[in-house]
Motif scaffolding. Structure first.
Motif, mmCIF file in Angstrom:
data_model
loop_
_atom_site.group_PDB
_atom_site.id
_atom_site.type_symbol
_atom_site.label_atom_id
_atom_site.label_comp_id
_atom_site.label_asym_id
_atom_site.label_seq_id
_atom_site.Cartn_x
_atom_site.Cartn_y
_atom_site.Cartn_z
ATOM 1 N N ILE A 1 -14.166 -9.243 5.747
ATOM 2 C CA ILE A 1 -13.485 -7.944 5.787
ATOM 3 C C ILE A 1 -12.774 -7.688 4.463
ATOM 4 O O ILE A 1 -12.814 -6.578 3.912
ATOM 5 C CB ILE A 1 -12.499 -7.875 6.975
ATOM 6 N N PHE A 2 -12.136 -8.721 3.913
ATOM 7 C CA PHE A 2 -11.468 -8.611 2.617
ATOM 8 C C PHE A 2 -12.477 -8.234 1.522
ATOM 9 O O PHE A 2 -12.233 -7.335 0.717
ATOM 10 C CB PHE A 2 -10.775 -9.940 2.281
ATOM 11 N N LYS A 3 -13.615 -8.914 1.490
ATOM 12 C CA LYS A 3 -14.640 -8.623 0.477
ATOM 13 C C LYS A 3 -15.121 -7.175 0.582
ATOM 14 O O LYS A 3 -15.258 -6.487 -0.431
ATOM 15 C CB LYS A 3 -15.834 -9.574 0.620
ATOM 16 N N LYS A 4 -15.328 -6.719 1.800
ATOM 17 C CA LYS A 4 -15.777 -5.335 2.004
ATOM 18 C C LYS A 4 -14.709 -4.353 1.526
ATOM 19 O O LYS A 4 -15.020 -3.344 0.882
ATOM 20 C CB LYS A 4 -16.087 -5.111 3.488
ATOM 21 N N ALA A 5 -13.449 -4.649 1.817
ATOM 22 C CA ALA A 5 -12.355 -3.771 1.375
ATOM 23 C C ALA A 5 -12.295 -3.708 -0.148
ATOM 24 O O ALA A 5 -12.049 -2.646 -0.729
ATOM 25 C CB ALA A 5 -11.021 -4.256 1.947
ATOM 26 N N VAL A 6 -12.529 -4.841 -0.816
ATOM 27 C CA VAL A 6 -12.537 -4.859 -2.283
ATOM 28 C C VAL A 6 -13.699 -4.022 -2.809
ATOM 29 O O VAL A 6 -13.539 -3.228 -3.733
ATOM 30 C CB VAL A 6 -12.612 -6.309 -2.822
ATOM 31 N N ASP B 1 -8.288 -2.272 -9.201
ATOM 32 C CA ASP B 1 -8.027 -2.381 -10.642
ATOM 33 C C ASP B 1 -6.562 -2.700 -10.920
ATOM 34 O O ASP B 1 -6.252 -3.435 -11.850
ATOM 35 C CB ASP B 1 -8.446 -1.104 -11.369
ATOM 36 N N LEU B 2 -5.664 -2.153 -10.095
ATOM 37 C CA LEU B 2 -4.231 -2.449 -10.264
ATOM 38 C C LEU B 2 -3.970 -3.938 -10.042
ATOM 39 O O LEU B 2 -3.247 -4.569 -10.818
ATOM 40 C CB LEU B 2 -3.413 -1.614 -9.277
ATOM 41 N N VAL B 3 -4.584 -4.521 -9.029
ATOM 42 C CA VAL B 3 -4.401 -5.949 -8.747
ATOM 43 C C VAL B 3 -4.992 -6.774 -9.885
ATOM 44 O O VAL B 3 -4.378 -7.723 -10.360
ATOM 45 C CB VAL B 3 -5.047 -6.331 -7.398
ATOM 46 N N ARG B 4 -6.186 -6.414 -10.332
ATOM 47 C CA ARG B 4 -6.816 -7.154 -11.429
ATOM 48 C C ARG B 4 -5.943 -7.102 -12.686
ATOM 49 O O ARG B 4 -5.752 -8.097 -13.352
ATOM 50 C CB ARG B 4 -8.192 -6.564 -11.745
ATOM 51 N N ALA B 5 -5.400 -5.928 -12.981
ATOM 52 C CA ALA B 5 -4.584 -5.766 -14.186
ATOM 53 C C ALA B 5 -3.320 -6.610 -14.116
ATOM 54 O O ALA B 5 -2.883 -7.172 -15.112
ATOM 55 C CB ALA B 5 -4.217 -4.293 -14.378
ATOM 56 N N THR C 1 -2.792 -9.424 -12.191
ATOM 57 C CA THR C 1 -2.943 -10.849 -11.931
ATOM 58 C C THR C 1 -4.016 -11.533 -12.757
ATOM 59 O O THR C 1 -4.089 -12.751 -12.758
ATOM 60 C CB THR C 1 -3.293 -11.086 -10.450
ATOM 61 N N GLN C 2 -4.850 -10.759 -13.425
ATOM 62 C CA GLN C 2 -5.991 -11.321 -14.151
ATOM 63 C C GLN C 2 -6.766 -12.237 -13.215
ATOM 64 O O GLN C 2 -7.126 -13.359 -13.540
ATOM 65 C CB GLN C 2 -5.538 -12.066 -15.412
ATOM 66 N N PHE C 3 -7.026 -11.732 -12.046
ATOM 67 C CA PHE C 3 -7.587 -12.501 -10.950
ATOM 68 C C PHE C 3 -8.943 -11.901 -10.588
ATOM 69 O O PHE C 3 -9.029 -10.722 -10.305
ATOM 70 C CB PHE C 3 -6.602 -12.405 -9.783
ATOM 71 N N LYS C 4 -9.999 -12.693 -10.642
ATOM 72 C CA LYS C 4 -11.318 -12.228 -10.243
ATOM 73 C C LYS C 4 -11.369 -12.322 -8.720
ATOM 74 O O LYS C 4 -11.751 -13.353 -8.158
ATOM 75 C CB LYS C 4 -12.406 -13.068 -10.903
ATOM 76 N N LEU C 5 -10.959 -11.248 -8.080
ATOM 77 C CA LEU C 5 -10.713 -11.254 -6.644
ATOM 78 C C LEU C 5 -11.757 -11.989 -5.820
ATOM 79 O O LEU C 5 -11.485 -13.059 -5.284
ATOM 80 C CB LEU C 5 -10.602 -9.809 -6.134
ATOM 81 N N VAL C 6 -12.913 -11.424 -5.691
ATOM 82 C CA VAL C 6 -13.875 -11.970 -4.746
ATOM 83 C C VAL C 6 -14.461 -13.282 -5.231
ATOM 84 O O VAL C 6 -14.548 -14.245 -4.471
ATOM 85 C CB VAL C 6 -14.985 -10.937 -4.433
ATOM 86 N N SER C 7 -14.839 -13.376 -6.498
ATOM 87 C CA SER C 7 -15.478 -14.615 -6.961
ATOM 88 C C SER C 7 -14.518 -15.797 -6.878
ATOM 89 O O SER C 7 -14.904 -16.896 -6.464
ATOM 90 C CB SER C 7 -16.038 -14.456 -8.370
#
Length: 196
Positions: free
Chosen positions: A153-158, A167-171, A173-179
């Protein structure tokens, strides 16, 4: 009874109140009173059976380890009929706990020491429950603890990013969310398979 105050910081799902009683000598005692949200918890009786089972189990463990169960776990206050909840005339479920005085709760932590201590506390909690008879627990929210499904569900939401927040989260945390999460999930799955 001296006072009832709504307490937003102690409950995000249930309606929560801090109730103050004062005895004849002027000594105040506080309690937490909650109205269970039946739209989330469809079976409040099973929910309370879980809470009582876990807290009683923890009390025995804490006492056996020389701890203070009055401060280290919840204390459910039974209703006059002995049940761990009260049902009002409208069919709403209420529960009460002794308020643990002189404690602090954090929504956000910016201090690494506090974060470390909270991790230790959570680890102790998990360790104490390692031999809890989990088969006695009721599933109060179907699928809530299905980590694989929640991750999907998280992956689908992303992917869908309906609120344009990825993009706000990536900016920030410099975090590659799903991978990154996918990798961590595989590591956790392997650990679980190894020890279960």
């Amino acid at each position: 009874m001296k006072q009832i105050d709504p307490v937003d910081e102690y409950g995000h799902i249930n309606d929560t109140y801090r109730v103050t009683f004062e005895n004849e000598q002027g000594v105040k005692k506080h309690y937490i009173l909650q109205q269970t949200n039946k739209s989330i918890f469809k079976n409040p009786v099973e929910l309370m059976e879980n809470i009582v089972g876990v807290t009683e189990f923890l009390k025995r463990k804490i006492s056996a380890n020389g701890g203070n169960p009055e401060r280290e776990t919840l204390k459910v206050i039974p209703a006059k009929d002995g049940k761990p909840y009260y049902v009002d005339s409208e069919g709403e479920y209420w529960r009460a706990y002794v308020f643990i005085e002189n404690t602090v709760s954090y929504d956000l932590i910016d201090n690494p020491e506090i974060l470390y201590e909270s991790g230790l506390a959570f680890g102790r909690f998990q360790s104490m429950l390692a031999d809890y008879p989990a088969k006695t627990l009721h599933e109060t929210i179907p699928g809530f603890h299905d980590t694989r499904e929640r991750f999907e569900i998280f992956k689908k939401a992303v992917e869908e990013d309906v609120c344009s927040r990825v993009d706000l989260v990536r900016a920030r945390t410099q975090f590659k969310l799903v991978s990154d999460m996918e990798h961590k999930w595989k590591v956790m799955e392997n650990i679980v398979k190894k020890y279960m």
